[in-house]
Structures are given as C-alpha cells and as structure tokens.
Design an enzyme around this catalytic site. Structure first.
Site, PDB file in Angstrom:
ATOM      1  N   ASP A  81       0.181   1.269   3.303  1.00  0.00           N
ATOM      2  CA  ASP A  81      -0.940   1.413   4.232  1.00  0.00           C
ATOM      3  C   ASP A  81      -1.079   2.834   4.754  1.00  0.00           C
ATOM      4  O   ASP A  81      -2.190   3.290   5.047  1.00  0.00           O
ATOM      5  CB  ASP A  81      -0.781   0.443   5.404  1.00  0.00           C
ATOM      6  CG  ASP A  81      -1.212  -0.968   5.042  1.00  0.00           C
ATOM      7  OD1 ASP A  81      -1.157  -1.307   3.842  1.00  0.00           O
ATOM      8  OD2 ASP A  81      -1.596  -1.729   5.937  1.00  0.00           O
ATOM      9  N   ASP A 123       3.745  -3.767   4.729  1.00  0.00           N
ATOM     10  CA  ASP A 123       2.780  -4.510   5.529  1.00  0.00           C
ATOM     11  C   ASP A 123       2.251  -5.810   4.938  1.00  0.00           C
ATOM     12  O   ASP A 123       2.331  -6.861   5.557  1.00  0.00           O
ATOM     13  CB  ASP A 123       1.610  -3.596   5.866  1.00  0.00           C
ATOM     14  CG  ASP A 123       2.008  -2.494   6.821  1.00  0.00           C
ATOM     15  OD1 ASP A 123       3.217  -2.250   6.969  1.00  0.00           O
ATOM     16  OD2 ASP A 123       1.123  -1.860   7.416  1.00  0.00           O
ATOM     17  N   LYS A 124       1.643  -5.776   3.769  1.00  0.00           N
ATOM     18  CA  LYS A 124       1.004  -6.984   3.231  1.00  0.00           C
ATOM     19  C   LYS A 124       1.908  -7.733   2.277  1.00  0.00           C
ATOM     20  O   LYS A 124       1.605  -8.871   1.903  1.00  0.00           O
ATOM     21  CB  LYS A 124      -0.312  -6.616   2.517  1.00  0.00           C
ATOM     22  CG  LYS A 124      -1.260  -5.791   3.361  1.00  0.00           C
ATOM     23  CD  LYS A 124      -1.534  -6.422   4.696  1.00  0.00           C
ATOM     24  CE  LYS A 124      -2.251  -5.479   5.633  1.00  0.00           C
ATOM     25  NZ  LYS A 124      -1.512  -4.260   5.989  1.00  0.00           N
ATOM     26  N   CYS A 195       8.427   1.843   8.012  1.00  0.00           N
ATOM     27  CA  CYS A 195       8.305   2.852   9.072  1.00  0.00           C
ATOM     28  C   CYS A 195       8.978   2.397  10.363  1.00  0.00           C
ATOM     29  O   CYS A 195       8.969   1.221  10.714  1.00  0.00           O
ATOM     30  CB  CYS A 195       6.837   3.184   9.303  1.00  0.00           C
ATOM     31  SG  CYS A 195       6.091   3.989   7.871  1.00  0.00           S
ATOM     32  N   GLU A 448      -7.617  -0.683   8.387  1.00  0.00           N
ATOM     33  CA  GLU A 448      -6.970  -0.346   9.649  1.00  0.00           C
ATOM     34  C   GLU A 448      -7.604   0.887  10.274  1.00  0.00           C
ATOM     35  O   GLU A 448      -8.091   1.775   9.580  1.00  0.00           O
ATOM     36  CB  GLU A 448      -5.477  -0.093   9.430  1.00  0.00           C
ATOM     37  CG  GLU A 448      -4.711  -1.347   9.091  1.00  0.00           C
ATOM     38  CD  GLU A 448      -3.225  -1.107   8.920  1.00  0.00           C
ATOM     39  OE1 GLU A 448      -2.485  -2.093   8.889  1.00  0.00           O
ATOM     40  OE2 GLU A 448      -2.814   0.063   8.817  1.00  0.00           O
ATOM     41  N   SER A 474      -3.508  -0.557  12.651  1.00  0.00           N
ATOM     42  CA  SER A 474      -2.136  -0.418  12.189  1.00  0.00           C
ATOM     43  C   SER A 474      -1.205  -0.850  13.308  1.00  0.00           C
ATOM     44  O   SER A 474      -1.538  -0.744  14.493  1.00  0.00           O
ATOM     45  CB  SER A 474      -1.871   1.045  11.829  1.00  0.00           C
ATOM     46  OG  SER A 474      -0.490   1.303  11.765  1.00  0.00           O
TER      47      SER A 474
END
Length: 559
Positions: A81, A123-124, A195, A448, A474
């Site tokens: 992302d 993320d996904k 992150c 995002e 985000s």
C-alpha cells in the site's frame, strides 16, 4: 485409517493418474496416508513486509514434515500500500483482497488439502487469507511475517513510514528542508516486516490473536526477532493438532470472537481498515455483524494504548516489550463485559486460558484499566444525514483531544484534485475537506487517503481541518479524518450532493456526522445529480466496480 479430505485425490484405483502426478511432485509411498497441508505463503520481493517470507515457508514445511504431514507451498499476490500510494496502483489494493481470497479458494478446493498454514503480513493479504479460511472452513492457522523495527533518526527520534509521508507535507509547508526529508526517507523503514506502527497490517495481525486464529505473539514479535521463526515453527506444528481434533475456522470465529477482535481494536486504537476487513471476514463466516454493534463494543471497552501514528513515542516493538496483545487482553478482562473469555482459539484452549497471567510490563505503553486514555474505544462509527449507512473515524488518533468540528466544506471529486488543492494552499483552518467518488465503486477500489491526511498534518493543519471521504485511510493516517462514508457518492449517497461552503458538523461524542441542509434541499440536489460515470471501463477494476458493495458491508463482492 482415518478418512481425510485429501483422500479424494489419492485413494482408490481410479486415482492412479492423480497419484502419478503427485509422485512427479515429490510425494513418496509413505506420504499417501498422511494429511496434505497447504502452506499458503505470500512471499514477494517488492514488499518489505513479505521479502523474508520465503524462509518462513521453508520453516513451516520442515515443521509439517516433522509433525507427520506432507506440505505443499503456494503463493498469493500482494500489493504494498505504501508503494501503491498516490497513483492508480492504490486502486488495486483493496480489490487485491478479493483476488487473494478467490485464488486460495481455487487452489485449496481443486486439490483437496486437509489444512492450511497461512503466512500473510501486509494490509490486504491478511484479511484476504482470513476470508478464504472462513469460506473453505478447513483446519487453518495464521502466522504473520511480523512487524518492522521502528526507524531511528540521527538525533535518536523513533520514526516510521508515516513520518516520511508527513515529512512530504512539512516540506511542502516549508518547515522541513530537503536534507531533513532525505533523512526521514533513509531511516523510516530500517528492516523487513510490516510497517512499525499500529497501522492496518499490524492491526489485523494483532486481531488474529483476539479472533483466535493465531498463537499468542503473532501480532507483535518483530520480523527480525529469532522468536518469530520459533513462532512460525510452533504454528505449523499446532496445525497438526487442529487437524487431529477437527477444529475449523468457523468453530473459532463466532460472533463473540468478532466482539473480542473489535474490543482489542478499541483498546489499541487500531486502523479504521479493520472495520472494513472484519465485516468482510464475518460475512464469509456467515455472521451478520452490524456497524451499530461495533459502537456497542466501543462503549464498554476503554482505549488503553496509543501507538504510532497516534503517538510519536510508542511503536509495535514497545507494545511487545510491554506484554503484547495478551497483556492488553488480560488488562481488558479486568473490566466486566469487555471480553468473552470462553471463545475457542487455535491453541485448543479458550481466550481466557491463553491470556491468564499475562500482566502488563510497562504501564506507560499499556495503560491500566482504571486509567485509560478514554473510557470508550479508539474507533467510532458515525451516523447522520451525510452518512446514513455509517462512516468511521479513528478517534484515538485525533490530535488535541478534539471531539467536535464544524466548518465549511471544500469539495474535491478525486484524491488527485485534493492533493493539488492542498499543495496550492486552498485548504484553510476550519475547512472540512470532502474527497468523494473514491469509494469501492467510485474509486474504483476505495483508495487510501494517506497522502492528503499526511500533508494536512505536515503543514500544521492537523488540528484545524477535518477530512471526510467515501474512500478510506491508511492505518498510518491521523487527525480528524472520517472515512468509509456510506452510501458512497458513486451510488448516489448524500456526499455526492455536498457543495463548497455547506456547513458540516462532526461530533465524535454523539457519534454523528451531518451537513446542515434540509431533507428537501438534499432531495432537490439529488434530482439534479447527473449520476456516476465509471472511471475505469476495462480490466479487473471495471469488473470490481460493477460488483462491489458498500463499505458499510465490508466492500465485499455481490454474487
């Protein structure tokens, strides 16, 4: 001999061709009586959260063999992302979740595996794998790649990727020079891993513990910590226990388990994206879970930890050293009704048994239950005439303790237009920045808004401006940012009819978001609305835009 799912492709005279192919893939005579295990990896070189997962796959396969199983590794796709931010790549991020779920369903169903070890991180990928696990409902365990270490500048300040994004805003605002921005760039992401703040990836990997799908430590043990490899090994062995006892994802992920996940989310002030993903996971599990129920959880769960981006001091590594997710849950358990302690987990024990005795080691990081940041959770669902079906705000990351904002709208029909407006100085203190046609259908892909929120904060407007969008944020976003406005503009939601200068009121205590217009005026504007013209007319995004549902239902696909 116990009958297994995989017998479909390996037992009987008529499966001789199947066995011939399996032998070509390395299967031995003695393997045909063992469970076949899918090692569902997500290794990819360009994503720092996944660049190390090839080694984790090897560890899992070795452990599966030692425990009496036969492992077969596959990989899903992934989107970073951060790298996809601010251009068309971001429109592929949320849609990639559906591809991940569908691709896992395809491989597992076609080859009749007995169980899965899922190795996600960013993320996904994590929610996509969880959706597949609910859909397939075979014994499954999750073990993520682990978080990144926080960056450290030359003067000793801890930073993360969000610091770099906000640095761009500070550079635009003239408060940071090129050398300072370069320092943030070089030190912001020092290791592999997801992150380093309480962003979407780490939020979901922490929630995996509360849902019961992962072993304790999954959300917080650093990617570079040797303990992470041991967790990977133990997770693989634990899957064999789940197969032996026929414990499946839908036995674990119940309505009460989802309550627990949101309770942890509220205590940690997790990413707003967790709402989108957890609703989609619930849907795959056959659970009707409403936005209103999330507010009910928030009302009884205090906010105990502030991690980046809500804090410039504490990061995921600090949460781990303070006791991790288990310590947060144990602290929550001291408040009656905050958790359901009887839910089943992949340990074979209840959540209550898992967290018993896990005390907080640092109350500066995890606050005691009787001294929270707030008595209610760090996420809030808002309703009102601007968002009849709901919107989401990360109240735990709103700076300055602001609970209410009222101001004139300044409207942009895309994120790109908004970024131009921010860079050119159009945004003034008091404004409510409205970014629309960026929902699941309109984006398409619900991109995002980290770049706009980071630039607003970086320019010193974080406590003076609100941002409202049918897109999403985000996990690294902070400030008075309201996302997931539903219905979205592309579906003819009220956000489509807002004009510059309309007064918008946001009240996080009352959980409302309204535009000061009469119902008659909104109807008049709706009658004059020209409708939505799809931005993308070919390829996957065009198909996605046609079939995706509202953010209020998790942005799932219509069947």
């Amino acid at each position: 001999m116990k009958k297994r799912r995989s017998d479909m492709i390996k037992k009987g005279f008529d499966r001789a061709p199947h066995r011939s192919l399996l032998r070509a893939a390395g299967v031995k005579d003695e393997d045909f009586d063992k469970p076949f295990i899918a090692v569902v990896n997500s290794y990819i070189d360009i994503i720092p959260g996944h660049v190390h997962l090839q080694e984790f796959g090897r560890i899992v396969k070795e452990a599966i063999r030692e425990a009496g199983g036969v492992p077969f590794e596959m990989n899903t796709i992934g989107v970073d992302d951060g790298i996809a931010m601010g251009h068309i790549g971001m429109r592929y991020s949320l849609p990639s979740r559906e591809i991940i779920a569908d691709s896992i369903e395809t491989v597992i169903s076609a080859h009749w595996f007995d169980g899965m070890v899922c190795i996600p991180n960013c993320d996904k990928i994590t929610p996509g794998m969880m959706m597949a696990a609910m859909r397939l409902n075979i014994p499954t365990i999750f073990v993520s790649g682990g978080p990144m270490k926080a960056g450290v500048t030359k003067d000793g300040r801890k930073i993360s990727l969000s610091s770099v994004f906000e640095g761009v805003g500070a550079y635009l605002g003239g408060t940071l020079d090129e050398k300072g921005l370069e320092e943030l760039e070089r030190y912001g992401c020092p290791t592999c891993g997801s992150c380093s703040g309480m962003f979407t990836a780490n939020s979901m990997n922490c929630l995996a513990e509360a849902l019961g799908l992962a072993l304790p430590g999954n959300g917080t043990i650093l990617a570079v910590d040797p303990a992470r490899k041991e967790l990977v090994r133990q997770s693989a062995k634990q899957l064999m226990y789940l197969i032996e006892h026929d414990i499946k994802p839908r036995d674990i992920v119940t309505e009460k388990a989802i309550d627990n996940a949101f309770a942890l989310d509220m205590a940690l002030g997790g990413s707003t994206n967790t709402v989108l993903h957890t609703l989609a996971i619930a849907n795959e599990a056959g659970i009707d879970y409403s936005l209103e129920r999330i507010n009910e959880v928030a009302s009884r769960v205090p906010h105990l930890a502030k991690l980046a981006p809500a804090s410039d001091v504490h990061y995921i590594e600090d949460l781990h050293e303070a006791g991790g997710v288990s310590a947060v849950l144990n602290e929550l358990s001291k408040k009656e009704g905050a958790l359901h302690l009887d839910t089943l987990t992949v340990t074979g024990k209840t959540l209550g048994e898992n967290i018993a005795g896990c005390e907080v080691k640092n109350y500066d990081v995890i606050r005691p239950i009787d001294n929270p940041y707030s008595e209610t959770g760090g996420l809030t669902i808002l309703f009102g005439n601007l968002a009849p079906d709901g919107a989401v705000i990360k109240t735990g990351a709103v700076q300055g303790g602001i609970t209410r904002h009222e101001g004139p709208a300044i409207v942009f029909d895309s994120q790109e237009e908004a970024l131009e407006g921010i860079a050119s100085g159009k945004i003034k203190p008091g404004h409510v920045v409205v970014i629309r046609y960026e929902g699941p259908k309109g984006g398409p892909g619900m991109p995002e808004m980290l770049a706009p929120t980071s630039q607003i904060v970086g320019m010193g407007l974080g406590t003076k401006v609100a941002l409202v969008t049918d897109g999403r944020f985000s996990g690294a976003s902070r400030g008075l940012s309201v996302g997931h406005v539903s219905p979205e503009a592309a579906e003819g939601g009220p956000i489509a009819f807002i004009q510059d200068g309309d007064i918008i009121e946001i009240d996080t205590v009352k959980r409302t978001i309204n535009v000061k217009l009469s119902d008659e005026e909104l109807e008049r504007r709706k009658a004059n609305w020209k409708g939505f013209e799809p931005k993308v007319k070919t390829g996957y995004l065009a198909r996605y835009s046609k079939h995706v549902t509202s953010a209020s239902t998790g942005g799932i696909m219509r069947i």
